[in-house]
Design an enzyme around this catalytic site. Structure first.
Site, mmCIF file in Angstrom:
data_model
loop_
_atom_site.group_PDB
_atom_site.id
_atom_site.type_symbol
_atom_site.label_atom_id
_atom_site.label_comp_id
_atom_site.label_asym_id
_atom_site.label_seq_id
_atom_site.Cartn_x
_atom_site.Cartn_y
_atom_site.Cartn_z
ATOM 1 N N ASP A 78 3.955 0.289 1.237
ATOM 2 C CA ASP A 78 3.663 0.025 2.653
ATOM 3 C C ASP A 78 4.700 0.681 3.563
ATOM 4 O OD1 ASP A 78 2.206 -1.032 4.733
ATOM 5 O OD2 ASP A 78 3.042 -3.057 4.551
ATOM 6 N N ASN A 113 -8.551 -2.037 3.836
ATOM 7 C CA ASN A 113 -8.212 -0.752 4.464
ATOM 8 C C ASN A 113 -9.450 0.033 4.928
ATOM 9 O OD1 ASN A 113 -5.313 -0.186 2.328
ATOM 10 N ND2 ASN A 113 -5.372 -0.999 4.407
ATOM 11 N N ARG A 124 -9.862 0.680 8.664
ATOM 12 C CA ARG A 124 -9.061 1.674 9.407
ATOM 13 C C ARG A 124 -9.959 2.739 10.039
ATOM 14 N NH1 ARG A 124 -3.093 2.314 6.787
ATOM 15 N NH2 ARG A 124 -2.785 0.096 6.445
ATOM 16 N N ARG A 181 7.456 -4.609 -2.875
ATOM 17 C CA ARG A 181 6.764 -4.271 -1.621
ATOM 18 C C ARG A 181 7.756 -3.622 -0.674
ATOM 19 N NH1 ARG A 181 1.835 -6.881 1.715
ATOM 20 N NH2 ARG A 181 1.788 -5.236 3.274
HETATM 21 C C1 IPE Z 1 -1.370 -3.186 1.798
HETATM 22 O O1 IPE Z 1 -0.857 -2.588 2.933
HETATM 23 C C2 IPE Z 1 -2.363 -2.272 1.139
HETATM 24 C C3 IPE Z 1 -1.789 -1.049 0.573
HETATM 25 C C4 IPE Z 1 -0.525 -0.767 0.475
HETATM 26 C C5 IPE Z 1 -2.757 -0.126 0.055
HETATM 27 P P1 IPE Z 1 -1.489 -2.879 4.363
HETATM 28 O O2 IPE Z 1 -0.628 -2.188 5.356
HETATM 29 O O3 IPE Z 1 -2.934 -2.527 4.361
HETATM 30 O O4 IPE Z 1 -1.380 -4.454 4.454
HETATM 31 P P2 IPE Z 1 -1.205 -5.411 5.710
HETATM 32 O O5 IPE Z 1 -2.196 -4.966 6.750
HETATM 33 O O6 IPE Z 1 0.203 -5.277 6.161
HETATM 34 O O7 IPE Z 1 -1.493 -6.772 5.162
HETATM 35 C C1 IPE Z 2 0.660 2.068 3.432
HETATM 36 O O1 IPE Z 2 1.173 2.429 4.660
HETATM 37 C C2 IPE Z 2 -0.453 2.970 2.968
HETATM 38 C C3 IPE Z 2 -1.789 2.364 3.020
HETATM 39 C C4 IPE Z 2 -2.068 1.125 3.286
HETATM 40 C C5 IPE Z 2 -2.898 3.246 2.730
HETATM 41 P P1 IPE Z 2 0.519 1.933 5.996
HETATM 42 O O2 IPE Z 2 -0.507 2.930 6.422
HETATM 43 O O3 IPE Z 2 0.024 0.545 5.891
HETATM 44 O O4 IPE Z 2 1.750 1.988 6.985
HETATM 45 P P2 IPE Z 2 2.139 0.940 8.114
HETATM 46 O O5 IPE Z 2 2.151 -0.410 7.487
HETATM 47 O O6 IPE Z 2 1.093 1.058 9.172
HETATM 48 O O7 IPE Z 2 3.489 1.364 8.575
HETATM 49 MG MG MG Z 3 0.835 -1.286 6.235
#
Ligand code: IPE
Ligand code: IPE
Ligand code: MG
Length: 243
Positions: free
Chosen positions: A20, A68, A71, A188
């Site tokens: 993340d 996801n 998005r 994490r």
């Molecule tokens: C968790 O990250 C999912 C992945 C790393 C693929 P997210 O960024 O989607 O999770 P939330 O929104 O912080 O719960």
């Molecule tokens: C994790 O990074 C990758 C995926 C969930 C695909 P994020 O895209 O969630 O990055 P932040 O949390 O917005 O910084």
């Molecule tokens: Mg994230």
């Protein structure tokens, strides 16, 4: 500089990672979110190498959750293209290190070119037994558990399973990858204190390591710190401390 993983007493067999913070990493630098994901792909490569060096057998990376899909389409499309690109770039490394690729999640929901590209590498690496990389894609733990429950209900209805046979072991056997041992360590990045629907069943007794480091900055050194922290944990499993 290579870290001395050999100096660590305990090496987890299976490490699960919630990758993340790609978006925030990019934002901090005035870059697009996809640039963050690209840099994050390099971290997967670095962690994979370090894990193989340390002797970790299974690495599961959470790459795309069922949530996801919410998005923006352009970001989803960018992530899917990046996945194909990364497989093209790094497949050779999987062969060089004897790493088998597996996928967990709603495979059918992924775009056809992604499925085809994944299948090719999964087939080409299926014979490796020493190390496994599991990519969680369109993965959601609640869906996985619900699917396992439905599969068992269907067997009960067909008369091939008795309700009395439903227990922790048989439920585990109906999950996506029943032959993979539970992760002992869950990492994490980016500081969020939640599971975000990741491996709820399998992480019941895992040690958690949460770091503020954003995923694109999580490389060998950071992975080593996580293993060091794991070594300092006292795993009691509900028993009493016998130190
Ligand atoms: C968790 O990250 C999912 C992945 C790393 C693929 P997210 O960024 O989607 O999770 P939330 O929104 O912080 O719960
Ligand atoms: C994790 O990074 C990758 C995926 C969930 C695909 P994020 O895209 O969630 O990055 P932040 O949390 O917005 O910084
Ligand atoms: Mg994230």
């Amino acid at each position: 500089m290579s870290k001395n993983f050999q100096g660590l007493e305990k090496i987890p067999r299976h490490v699960a990672l919630i990758m993340d913070g790609n978006g925030r990493w990019a934002q901090k630098r005035g870059l697009s979110r996809i640039e963050g994901h690209k840099e994050g792909a390099q971290s997967v490569r670095a962690v994979l190498r370090a894990a193989a060096q340390a002797g970790v057998e299974f690495i599961t990376v959470y790459a795309f959750s069922t949530e996801n899909w919410k998005r923006p389409p352009a970001e989803i499309d960018g992530l899917m293209k990046l996945l194909i690109h990364s497989l093209n770039e790094y497949e050779q490394e999987l062969h060089d290190n004897g790493i088998r690729l597996r996928v967990m999640g709603q495979f059918e929901r992924l775009p056809l070119p992604v499925r085809m590209r994944l299948q090719k590498t999964m087939d080409a690496t299926a014979h490796y037994t020493g190390h496994t990389l599991i990519i969680a894609l369109s993965y959601g733990s609640r869906t996985e558990i619900a699917d396992a429950t439905r599969k068992m209900a269907e067997k009960v209805k067909a008369g091939t399973m008795k309700p009395s046979q439903i227990n922790e072991q048989t439920l585990t056997e109906h999950l996506y990858l029943p032959d993979v041992p539970d992760p002992e360590l869950m990492i994490r990045t980016s500081g969020e204190l939640r599971l975000s629907n990741f491996l709820l069943w399998q992480l019941s007794y895992a040690e958690f390591y949460i770091t503020d480091v954003y995923w694109p900055d999580f490389r060998e050194e950071e992975f080593f710190h996580a293993l060091e922290a794991f070594n300092g944990r006292d795993r009691r499993y509900g028993g009493v401390d016998n130190k």
